[in-house]
Design a protein around this motif. Structure first.
Motif, short mmCIF file in Angstrom:
data_model
loop_
_atom_site.label_atom_id
_atom_site.label_comp_id
_atom_site.label_asym_id
_atom_site.label_seq_id
_atom_site.Cartn_x
_atom_site.Cartn_y
_atom_site.Cartn_z
N ALA A 1 0.62 -7.41 -4.74
CA ALA A 1 -0.12 -6.37 -5.46
C ALA A 1 0.35 -5.01 -4.98
N ILE A 2 0.08 -4.00 -5.82
CA ILE A 2 0.32 -2.61 -5.43
C ILE A 2 -1.02 -1.88 -5.42
N VAL A 3 -1.28 -1.21 -4.32
CA VAL A 3 -2.48 -0.38 -4.20
C VAL A 3 -2.00 1.00 -3.76
N VAL B 1 0.88 -1.17 0.00
CA VAL B 1 0.00 0.00 0.00
C VAL B 1 0.91 1.22 0.00
N THR B 2 0.84 2.00 -1.06
CA THR B 2 1.87 3.02 -1.24
C THR B 2 1.31 4.44 -1.26
N ASP C 1 -3.62 -0.50 -14.18
CA ASP C 1 -4.03 -1.69 -13.41
C ASP C 1 -3.74 -1.57 -11.92
N VAL C 2 -3.43 -0.36 -11.44
CA VAL C 2 -3.22 -0.14 -10.01
C VAL C 2 -4.41 0.66 -9.46
N PRO C 3 -5.11 0.10 -8.48
CA PRO C 3 -6.22 0.85 -7.89
C PRO C 3 -5.69 2.07 -7.14
#
Lengths: 244, 244, 244, 244
Positions: C143-145, C104-105, C115-117
């Motif tokens: 994943a990256i959010v 979570v960034t 494709d990153v929420p």
């Protein structure tokens, strides 16, 4: 009286900009040359300085090209003002003095040299003859004359009549100093906004040593006790500069 | 341990708000009543206080109605904290002490009374027995106990071990004090933004007198020399308060 | 509910310190690991971070050693919070996602990846399924959010009910942003004390693009008009952060 | 050109001090009289004004005694500048105009009167003939001419060429205004240090109404849409004033 031609070394930095501001419309001096580090050489002064003072850039410098900090490039000037950062001031100012220029410096590099007058003129203009010793010892035609640290300058003026009349045993002084004294970029705003910082590197030592040198004779520092505490406060500029 | 019920006098002002903030979630005290001047009486605390602190208003006071500063209205509380402005604190605190309440006050009105303990508890809790003399002399069941001025509190803590071990001949102290100490509306922003003000009314005298009282015996002030210089600086709050 | 173990990347910087402050005493998360650049690796967190927040350093991190920003060193954590500066965040976050971590960034590097929420959870949690597309396309288990820029976060919340009820044709917004958003050392105090700076690099573009992404569908940005003007003002921290 | 003699009404207040500062060394005007409220009458200007500007008090006013705000006491001057607070400006300025003086006012009291020119001279000097209508209607020999609110003055200048070339449909404007505009004591420092205040009483209405009056014909306001948001920020003075 004929105007004296002057050059400002380190003219693009924050201290240099204050020199330029104070020399603008000065009754004795005009600015004939501005010099700065490689990064600025060849640019016009307004571009190179990215002027940051709260008054407009003086007209007298808008047409000047920034020169390198080399004696042979400065040309015919009567006095060289140095606003160089301390780490380069030492060598550079010596080269100018060796080349025959009189350098008046705000840098700390030579302030404590025994043969360099550290002048607060209302107090110790009797130190001027140190220049002769300096020239003899260093075998150059020019000279270096230093002004004290800002806090020392301010402290020594009110101390002078007390020292003259009564002598001084001990001085305890606290200074609250504006951010402009730290140069640019200087103090990060995260450190100083809504804060006071109880430390300014080397400031207390300079404050103490320079005060004793000014109140001494040309060849011997005064020997009263002095203890200084220096604080950075969230102000832009010491009031004293505003009115200079 | 049973929680002690407390009332805050002058709860809507700036000092009163700090009391409320510090008593919120306190391990010993809960706030049972808030009192303030006529202007606020009958309003709910959130409306009356126009909360100005940088943390949200504590839940413990959102449902309290502001009471008048009258002993018979405060009800059953174990301790009364006074954040009253000095000009009304003197009389009002006496009425509460006479009515049997123990008043712990931040106001300066009674600090220098010879029979009122001025406590910095880490240093002079041996002054507490002054309460007995106070009750005897003034013929009341309650009592007034004062804490020192903010600057005195901070100064005396580091001085205490020095005083205990070596004694003290002379203290010279400079303070840089935040605007919150001046209350509300307090210092006009035109005076303090980008400035330092080298004067705080009565502060230097309080600083000096209270320090000597704290380091004295219950009946006699200490007699070392002390000289204070107090400056107002453009900060919101002394750091020490933030972490209390 | 079982506490989720978390790691903070870039934990020693200013944004990282805010992460640490907000995770302290959090009802869902605990901090199991802190990671930062080479300069800090191997030091204890209090030394490495040179803590600069106006609250004391949380106890939960005082015993942690700073780890390198490497997936195999972070150990068993449920979520990785990234406070990395943008220029290193891009690559580093991808390595963690590839190694199976959910990142979570707060960095901008991946915010505009299709494709990153980019989540402001009260508004567009229907974008979460983009994670499946991200995993499929990039062939990784993690994943990256991303969360939006601070100004975007604040703007989109009040716009959301308006957008839902009436739609939006055009947004004109001015932001006044505190210095903490610029990181450390960030804005030089000479530039911002007693001043407003009408420029924050890249901020207006992020503000505009991110707002449209948040109000769009998972695969298509919204298309109303938006014009942002961003100003730096001499405050330490946006109030919104203080109360988070 | 012969210098015009001028009087400053409300000369001791903050706005009055700025008038004095701007008139010092002015190529057209000299200050012949300063007037202020009863509290200051009879004192010398330096004492009465408690000068608060960041430049020294101009010599031209150090020898002036503060007069009452009465037309028969002002003597022979060519123009009267009014820096009176709005609540007294209305009546006082009318008395001077009736007594034959030309009053140029910074107060808002008469700005929206249909027969008073509200001048931003670069834009609407064609409104000057309103003076004739004013004299006819009010049967006096003097006149009142108003300058706009500070924010209106600044906004209308860059709008003018756009309005002239393209017309204007709608203006949305945010202003960030320094504390000096609030007068003295003005904004409490507790409210503004480390803060932005999103409200300035009456400012948004003035901003909107005055802009439309300036861009209108002498007898009819312009009718584009305008929406203003005014913020107080922790600066001492708008830069524009510094360079005036």
């Amino acid at each position: 009286m004929k105007m004296l031609k002057s050059a400002v070394l380190g003219a693009t930095g924050n201290v240099g900009q204050i020199f330029v501001q104070l020399l603008d419309n000065h009754p004795w001096f005009q600015i004939s040359a501005v010099a700065a580090s490689e990064r600025s050489v060849g640019q016009m002064y307004p571009e190179a300085s990215r002027w940051r003072q709260p008054v407009p850039i003086p007209e007298c410098v808008t047409g000047l090209e920034v020169l390198p900090i080399e004696p042979h490039r400065i040309g015919d000037v009567d006095v060289v003002f140095s606003a160089l950062p301390s780490e380069v001031a030492g060598k550079a100012e010596e080269k100018f003095a060796e080349a025959g220029y009189v350098v008046v410096t705000n840098a700390s590099a030579h302030r404590m040299d025994p043969d360099v007058p550290l002048l607060n003129p209302e107090i110790n203009c009797d130190h001027v003859p140190l220049i002769e010793e300096q020239r003899r010892r260093r075998k150059w035609d020019g000279a270096i004359v230093a002004n004290p640290n800002c806090s020392t300058t301010i402290l020594t003026l009110p101390l002078a009549p007390i020292y003259g009349e009564f002598g001084i045993e001990r001085v305890m002084v606290s200074s609250m100093q504006a951010i402009s004294g730290a140069g640019y970029p200087g103090v990060p705003s995260l450190d100083i906004i809504d804060n006071v910082i109880p430390f300014i590197r080397n400031e207390e030592q300079k404050f103490q040593n320079e005060t004793l040198k000014i109140f001494g004779t040309p060849n011997k520092a005064a020997d009263f006790k002095i203890s200084a505490s220096c604080y950075r406060v969230p102000l832009w500029m010491d009031i004293c500069n505003l009115f200079s």
